[in-house]
Design a protein around this motif. Structure first.
Motif, PDB file in Angstrom:
ATOM      1  N   ILE A 109     -14.434 -20.461  35.690  1.00 13.84           N
ATOM      2  CA  ILE A 109     -15.368 -21.020  34.707  1.00 13.84           C
ATOM      3  C   ILE A 109     -16.658 -21.519  35.376  1.00 13.84           C
ATOM      4  O   ILE A 109     -17.712 -21.575  34.748  1.00 13.84           O
ATOM      5  CB  ILE A 109     -14.691 -22.143  33.888  1.00 13.84           C
ATOM      6  N   SER A 110     -16.579 -21.826  36.674  1.00 11.12           N
ATOM      7  CA  SER A 110     -17.752 -22.322  37.406  1.00 11.12           C
ATOM      8  C   SER A 110     -18.791 -21.225  37.667  1.00 11.12           C
ATOM      9  O   SER A 110     -19.899 -21.517  38.104  1.00 11.12           O
ATOM     10  CB  SER A 110     -17.326 -22.954  38.722  1.00 11.12           C
ATOM     11  N   LEU A 111     -18.437 -19.962  37.376  1.00 11.61           N
ATOM     12  CA  LEU A 111     -19.378 -18.848  37.589  1.00 11.61           C
ATOM     13  C   LEU A 111     -19.966 -18.302  36.292  1.00 11.61           C
ATOM     14  O   LEU A 111     -20.617 -17.259  36.305  1.00 11.61           O
ATOM     15  CB  LEU A 111     -18.682 -17.707  38.342  1.00 11.61           C
ATOM     16  N   VAL A 112     -19.736 -19.013  35.177  1.00 16.69           N
ATOM     17  CA  VAL A 112     -20.232 -18.546  33.878  1.00 16.69           C
ATOM     18  C   VAL A 112     -21.759 -18.503  33.878  1.00 16.69           C
ATOM     19  O   VAL A 112     -22.418 -19.404  34.386  1.00 16.69           O
ATOM     20  CB  VAL A 112     -19.715 -19.468  32.741  1.00 16.69           C
ATOM     21  N   GLN A 113     -22.304 -17.413  33.344  1.00 18.31           N
ATOM     22  CA  GLN A 113     -23.764 -17.254  33.226  1.00 18.31           C
ATOM     23  C   GLN A 113     -24.164 -17.426  31.773  1.00 18.31           C
ATOM     24  O   GLN A 113     -23.389 -17.114  30.898  1.00 18.31           O
ATOM     25  CB  GLN A 113     -24.188 -15.863  33.725  1.00 18.31           C
ATOM     26  N   PRO A 114     -25.341 -17.886  31.406  1.00 18.60           N
ATOM     27  CA  PRO A 114     -26.420 -18.404  32.254  1.00 18.60           C
ATOM     28  C   PRO A 114     -26.089 -19.804  32.781  1.00 18.60           C
ATOM     29  O   PRO A 114     -25.342 -20.560  32.166  1.00 18.60           O
ATOM     30  CB  PRO A 114     -27.610 -18.461  31.294  1.00 18.60           C
ATOM     31  N   GLU A 115     -26.697 -20.121  33.922  1.00 22.24           N
ATOM     32  CA  GLU A 115     -26.413 -21.365  34.630  1.00 22.24           C
ATOM     33  C   GLU A 115     -26.777 -22.605  33.810  1.00 22.24           C
ATOM     34  O   GLU A 115     -26.085 -23.619  33.873  1.00 22.24           O
ATOM     35  CB  GLU A 115     -27.194 -21.369  35.944  1.00 22.24           C
ATOM     36  N   ILE A 116     -27.860 -22.504  33.032  1.00 19.94           N
ATOM     37  CA  ILE A 116     -28.340 -23.639  32.236  1.00 19.94           C
ATOM     38  C   ILE A 116     -27.288 -24.077  31.216  1.00 19.94           C
ATOM     39  O   ILE A 116     -27.117 -25.265  30.962  1.00 19.94           O
ATOM     40  CB  ILE A 116     -29.671 -23.277  31.515  1.00 19.94           C
ATOM     41  N   LEU A 117     -26.571 -23.108  30.632  1.00 16.20           N
ATOM     42  CA  LEU A 117     -25.568 -23.419  29.613  1.00 16.20           C
ATOM     43  C   LEU A 117     -24.157 -23.606  30.174  1.00 16.20           C
ATOM     44  O   LEU A 117     -23.218 -23.810  29.418  1.00 16.20           O
ATOM     45  CB  LEU A 117     -25.555 -22.317  28.549  1.00 16.20           C
ATOM     46  N   ARG A 118     -24.020 -23.543  31.490  1.00 19.00           N
ATOM     47  CA  ARG A 118     -22.699 -23.660  32.115  1.00 19.00           C
ATOM     48  C   ARG A 118     -22.033 -24.991  31.764  1.00 19.00           C
ATOM     49  O   ARG A 118     -20.824 -25.055  31.539  1.00 19.00           O
ATOM     50  CB  ARG A 118     -22.820 -23.502  33.624  1.00 19.00           C
ATOM     51  N   LEU A 119     -22.825 -26.051  31.712  1.00 17.67           N
ATOM     52  CA  LEU A 119     -22.301 -27.381  31.400  1.00 17.67           C
ATOM     53  C   LEU A 119     -21.667 -27.424  30.013  1.00 17.67           C
ATOM     54  O   LEU A 119     -20.721 -28.171  29.779  1.00 17.67           O
ATOM     55  CB  LEU A 119     -23.429 -28.417  31.501  1.00 17.67           C
ATOM     56  N   LYS A 120     -22.165 -26.591  29.082  1.00 19.98           N
ATOM     57  CA  LYS A 120     -21.607 -26.518  27.725  1.00 19.98           C
ATOM     58  C   LYS A 120     -20.143 -26.087  27.753  1.00 19.98           C
ATOM     59  O   LYS A 120     -19.332 -26.570  26.971  1.00 19.98           O
ATOM     60  CB  LYS A 120     -22.413 -25.533  26.859  1.00 19.98           C
ATOM     61  N   THR A 121     -19.804 -25.154  28.644  1.00 15.16           N
ATOM     62  CA  THR A 121     -18.410 -24.693  28.733  1.00 15.16           C
ATOM     63  C   THR A 121     -17.507 -25.771  29.339  1.00 15.16           C
ATOM     64  O   THR A 121     -16.314 -25.794  29.081  1.00 15.16           O
ATOM     65  CB  THR A 121     -18.277 -23.403  29.573  1.00 15.16           C
ATOM     66  N   PHE A 122     -18.098 -26.669  30.142  1.00 10.83           N
ATOM     67  CA  PHE A 122     -17.325 -27.740  30.770  1.00 10.83           C
ATOM     68  C   PHE A 122     -17.128 -28.946  29.851  1.00 10.83           C
ATOM     69  O   PHE A 122     -16.357 -29.839  30.174  1.00 10.83           O
ATOM     70  CB  PHE A 122     -18.012 -28.213  32.060  1.00 10.83           C
ATOM     71  N   GLU A 123     -17.830 -28.992  28.707  1.00  9.12           N
ATOM     72  CA  GLU A 123     -17.779 -30.162  27.820  1.00  9.12           C
ATOM     73  C   GLU A 123     -16.368 -30.612  27.447  1.00  9.12           C
ATOM     74  O   GLU A 123     -16.062 -31.794  27.584  1.00  9.12           O
ATOM     75  CB  GLU A 123     -18.636 -29.939  26.571  1.00  9.12           C
ATOM     76  N   PRO A 124     -15.477 -29.708  26.975  1.00 10.99           N
ATOM     77  CA  PRO A 124     -14.117 -30.178  26.639  1.00 10.99           C
ATOM     78  C   PRO A 124     -13.399 -30.802  27.842  1.00 10.99           C
ATOM     79  O   PRO A 124     -12.708 -31.809  27.697  1.00 10.99           O
ATOM     80  CB  PRO A 124     -13.388 -28.907  26.185  1.00 10.99           C
ATOM     81  N   ILE A 125     -13.615 -30.237  29.029  1.00  8.51           N
ATOM     82  CA  ILE A 125     -12.955 -30.720  30.244  1.00  8.51           C
ATOM     83  C   ILE A 125     -13.515 -32.089  30.636  1.00  8.51           C
ATOM     84  O   ILE A 125     -12.776 -33.009  30.958  1.00  8.51           O
ATOM     85  CB  ILE A 125     -13.127 -29.714  31.404  1.00  8.51           C
ATOM     86  N   LEU A 126     -14.839 -32.223  30.583  1.00  6.82           N
ATOM     87  CA  LEU A 126     -15.489 -33.483  30.950  1.00  6.82           C
ATOM     88  C   LEU A 126     -15.165 -34.601  29.959  1.00  6.82           C
ATOM     89  O   LEU A 126     -14.999 -35.755  30.352  1.00  6.82           O
ATOM     90  CB  LEU A 126     -17.009 -33.292  31.043  1.00  6.82           C
ATOM     91  N   LEU A 127     -15.070 -34.257  28.673  1.00  2.00           N
ATOM     92  CA  LEU A 127     -14.768 -35.260  27.649  1.00  2.00           C
ATOM     93  C   LEU A 127     -13.349 -35.799  27.777  1.00  2.00           C
ATOM     94  O   LEU A 127     -13.122 -37.008  27.683  1.00  2.00           O
ATOM     95  CB  LEU A 127     -14.945 -34.667  26.246  1.00  2.00           C
ATOM     96  N   LEU A 128     -12.399 -34.891  27.968  1.00  3.09           N
ATOM     97  CA  LEU A 128     -10.984 -35.284  27.986  1.00  3.09           C
ATOM     98  C   LEU A 128     -10.502 -35.702  29.371  1.00  3.09           C
ATOM     99  O   LEU A 128      -9.447 -36.304  29.500  1.00  3.09           O
ATOM    100  CB  LEU A 128     -10.118 -34.127  27.471  1.00  3.09           C
ATOM    101  N   GLY A 129     -11.260 -35.357  30.389  1.00  8.36           N
ATOM    102  CA  GLY A 129     -10.841 -35.659  31.760  1.00  8.36           C
ATOM    103  C   GLY A 129      -9.983 -34.536  32.310  1.00  8.36           C
ATOM    104  O   GLY A 129      -9.192 -33.930  31.571  1.00  8.36           O
ATOM    105  N   SER A 130     -10.137 -34.250  33.583  1.00  4.89           N
ATOM    106  CA  SER A 130      -9.419 -33.119  34.191  1.00  4.89           C
ATOM    107  C   SER A 130      -7.906 -33.332  34.238  1.00  4.89           C
ATOM    108  O   SER A 130      -7.153 -32.376  34.424  1.00  4.89           O
ATOM    109  CB  SER A 130      -9.963 -32.839  35.589  1.00  4.89           C
ATOM    110  N   ASP A 131      -7.436 -34.576  34.055  1.00  2.91           N
ATOM    111  CA  ASP A 131      -5.988 -34.847  34.060  1.00  2.91           C
ATOM    112  C   ASP A 131      -5.277 -34.158  32.893  1.00  2.91           C
ATOM    113  O   ASP A 131      -4.121 -33.756  33.006  1.00  2.91           O
ATOM    114  CB  ASP A 131      -5.716 -36.353  34.036  1.00  2.91           C
TER     115      ASP A 131
END
Length: 146
Positions: free
Chosen positions: A39-61
Motif C-alpha cells: 500500500i506504501s507504493l500506491v500512485q499518485p503520491e499526493i493521494l497516498r495518504l487517503k488510502t492510509f486514512e482507515p489505518i491511521l484513524l483506527l491505529g495499526s493495532d
C-alpha cells in the motif's frame, strides 16, 4: 475424510464513480496489499495518504492480526484511491463484526463515520449522459438570431 480448517476471511467492496475495489480481509500478520504491491507504493503520491486514512484513524493495532488484499479496476486514479479506502474500511468493519465482537465493531464504525461518511457509505453521484442539441449534459449550443 477430514474437513480442511477454514480461514477467517471476509470480502467487501468499495466504489467511486466507475472504479471498484474488492478487499479480502483475513487472519494474518498486518499485510496490506493493493493489486499485489504494498500500500506504501500506491500512485499518485499526493493521494497516498487517503488510502492510509482507515489505518491511521483506527491505529495499526487493529490491522496487526489481519491481512488485507485489495483488487481495484475501472475509473481514474483518484476514483480508484477513494474506492480502495472504502473497501479497506468496510472490510475491517465486516471482519470485526463476523469474527471479533459487536462492541469493537460499533466503536470502529463510529470512529470512521465521525471522520468521513464516505469511508463506509458509497457516493451515489454518477456522470449524467449527454443529450442532443448541446455539447454536454446540460449546456446548449449557442443560439444566433441573425
Amino acid at each position: 475424510m477430514e474437513q480442511p480448517v477454514k480461514s477467517q476471511s471476509v470480502q467487501t467492496f468499495g466504489r467511486k464513480k466507475t472504479a471498484t475495489a474488492v478487499a479480502h480481509v483475513k487472519q494474518g500478520s498486518g499485510l496490506i496489499k493493493v493489486n499485489g504491491s504494498p500500500i506504501s507504493l500506491v500512485q499518485p503520491e499526493i493521494l497516498r495518504l487517503k488510502t492510509f486514512e482507515p489505518i491511521l484513524l483506527l491505529g495499526s493495532d487493529k490491522f496487526a492480526q489481519v491481512d488485507v488484499r485489495v483488487r481495484v479496476k475501472g475509473g481514474g486514479t483518484t476514483s480508484q484511491i477513494y474506492a480502495i479506502r472504502q473497501a479497506i474500511a468496510k472490510g475491517i468493519v465486516a471482519y470485526y463484526q463476523k469474527y471479533v465482537d459487536e462492541a469493537s465493531k460499533r466503536e470502529i464504525k463510529e470512529i470512521l463515520v465521525a471522520y468521513d461518511r464516505t469511508l463506509l457509505v458509497a457516493d451515489p453521484r454518477r456522470c449524467e449522459p449527454k443529450k442532443f442539441g448541446g455539447p454536454g449534459a446540460r449546456a446548449r449550443y449557442q443560439k444566433s438570431y441573425r
